[in-house]
Enzyme design. Structure first.
Site, PDB file in Angstrom:
ATOM      1  N   THR A 135       3.005   4.029   5.173  1.00 46.40           N
ATOM      2  CA  THR A 135       4.087   3.065   4.978  1.00 46.40           C
ATOM      3  C   THR A 135       3.959   2.238   3.699  1.00 46.40           C
ATOM      4  OG1 THR A 135       2.813   1.558   6.396  1.00 46.40           O
ATOM      5  CG2 THR A 135       4.547   2.870   7.449  1.00 46.40           C
ATOM      6  N   GLU A 136       2.990   2.563   2.860  1.00 41.21           N
ATOM      7  CA  GLU A 136       2.699   1.713   1.699  1.00 41.21           C
ATOM      8  C   GLU A 136       3.877   1.565   0.741  1.00 41.21           C
ATOM      9  OE1 GLU A 136      -1.323   3.320   3.049  1.00 41.21           O
ATOM     10  OE2 GLU A 136       0.740   4.028   2.933  1.00 41.21           O
ATOM     11  N   THR A 137       4.608   2.650   0.486  1.00 47.35           N
ATOM     12  CA  THR A 137       5.663   2.567  -0.528  1.00 47.35           C
ATOM     13  C   THR A 137       6.794   1.639  -0.105  1.00 47.35           C
ATOM     14  OG1 THR A 137       6.652   4.609   0.373  1.00 47.35           O
ATOM     15  CG2 THR A 137       5.181   4.822  -1.533  1.00 47.35           C
ATOM     16  N   LEU A 139       6.314  -1.215   0.885  1.00 48.30           N
ATOM     17  CA  LEU A 139       5.853  -2.523   0.405  1.00 48.30           C
ATOM     18  C   LEU A 139       5.650  -2.548  -1.111  1.00 48.30           C
ATOM     19  CD1 LEU A 139       3.196  -3.213   3.181  1.00 48.30           C
ATOM     20  CD2 LEU A 139       5.415  -4.333   2.955  1.00 48.30           C
TER      21      LEU A 139
END
Length: 260
Positions: A135-137, A139
């Site tokens: 889910t990093e992208t 953020l």
């Protein structure tokens, strides 16, 4: 001994390493990162330990990086950011190179760094209701330090399906992607993990350790150069406007500028 982990070893030499920040869904804080590194080193050096089971307490296996920790990196100088990113990378490598079989028991969801934690396990088994996602992208960040392990586990072609979309996926797809060996009903998780543990108790520990090191050497290399590259990529990403916007939007409980 640990504040963010529970560690026990039974009389067979089976260690149970439990992520225990239940109120934070076992998100990886600076303290948990340090304690996981220490625990991996301790377990690796203990001849009485034959197998390690990695799991989580509460509803989630691991929600990824602690966002308060990430927010601190946004405010830090580049040297501090680099040092903190290296601690995260070293923790993952300590688990990846643990000279004991590492069995993941994912009793709940795994996001971001939690996917990385599953990827350093020799075998990961999850409940059939869990959700996973890089889910990093979402953020404005990237799955950097976990990247070598995730890609080694999934292969490049399968990784491209989920590595940069932040899309959530279920247990069945996680098996298809290679992140999980099996997905089972929650009431069957312990039995499924035990079935993975028991065969090792009949194996020579030194032969197991050497075989594990050999298979790492024969597979995709996660060496110092690759690790250093991921650290630099993460530190560079922390310095971008997108990262500032993504982290800021999360704490301000609003949509990031790019969300449609």
């Amino acid at each position: 001994m640990y504040e963010t982990l529970d560690l026990s070893v039974d009389d067979r030499g089976v260690a149970r390493l439990v992520l225990n920040r239940v109120e934070k869904h076992n998100a990886l804080s600076a303290q948990m990162i340090a304690e996981l590194t220490q625990a991996a080193q301790r377990l690796g050096a203990d001849d009485a330990v034959r197998v390690v089971v990695l799991t989580g307490a509460g509803k989630s296996f691991c929600a990824g990086g602690d966002l308060a920790w990430m927010q601190q990196q946004m405010a830090a100088d580049p040297e501090t950011r680099f040092a903190e990113a290296r601690k995260l990378a070293e923790m993952l490598q300590a688990l990846n190179t643990l000279p004991k079989p590492l069995i993941g028991a994912l009793q709940g969801n795994a996001f971001g760094g939690g996917v990385g934690m599953a990827s350093v396990c020799d075998v990961a088994i999850g409940v059939d209701t869990l959700k996973m996602g890089l889910t990093e992208t979402r953020l404005g960040l990237i799955p950097a330090t976990i990247g070598p392990y995730v890609v080694a586990r999934m292969g490049e072609a399968r990784a491209r399906r989920v590595f940069f979309s932040a899309r959530l996926f279920g247990a069945e797809e996680a098996v298809e992607l290679g992140l999980l060996a099996r997905a089972v009903p929650a009431e069957e998780l312990e039995a499924a993990v035990e079935a993975e543990v028991v065969p090792y108790l009949s194996c020579a520990p030194g032969a197991v350790a050497t075989s594990k090191a050999l298979v790492r050497d024969l597979g995709p290399r996660v060496d110092d150069a690759a690790i250093d590259g991921t650290i630099r990529a993460l530190v560079d990403r922390w310095e971008t406007g997108e990262a500032a916007e993504g982290i800021g939007a999360f704490f301000e409980k609003r949509k990031a500028a790019w969300m449609r």
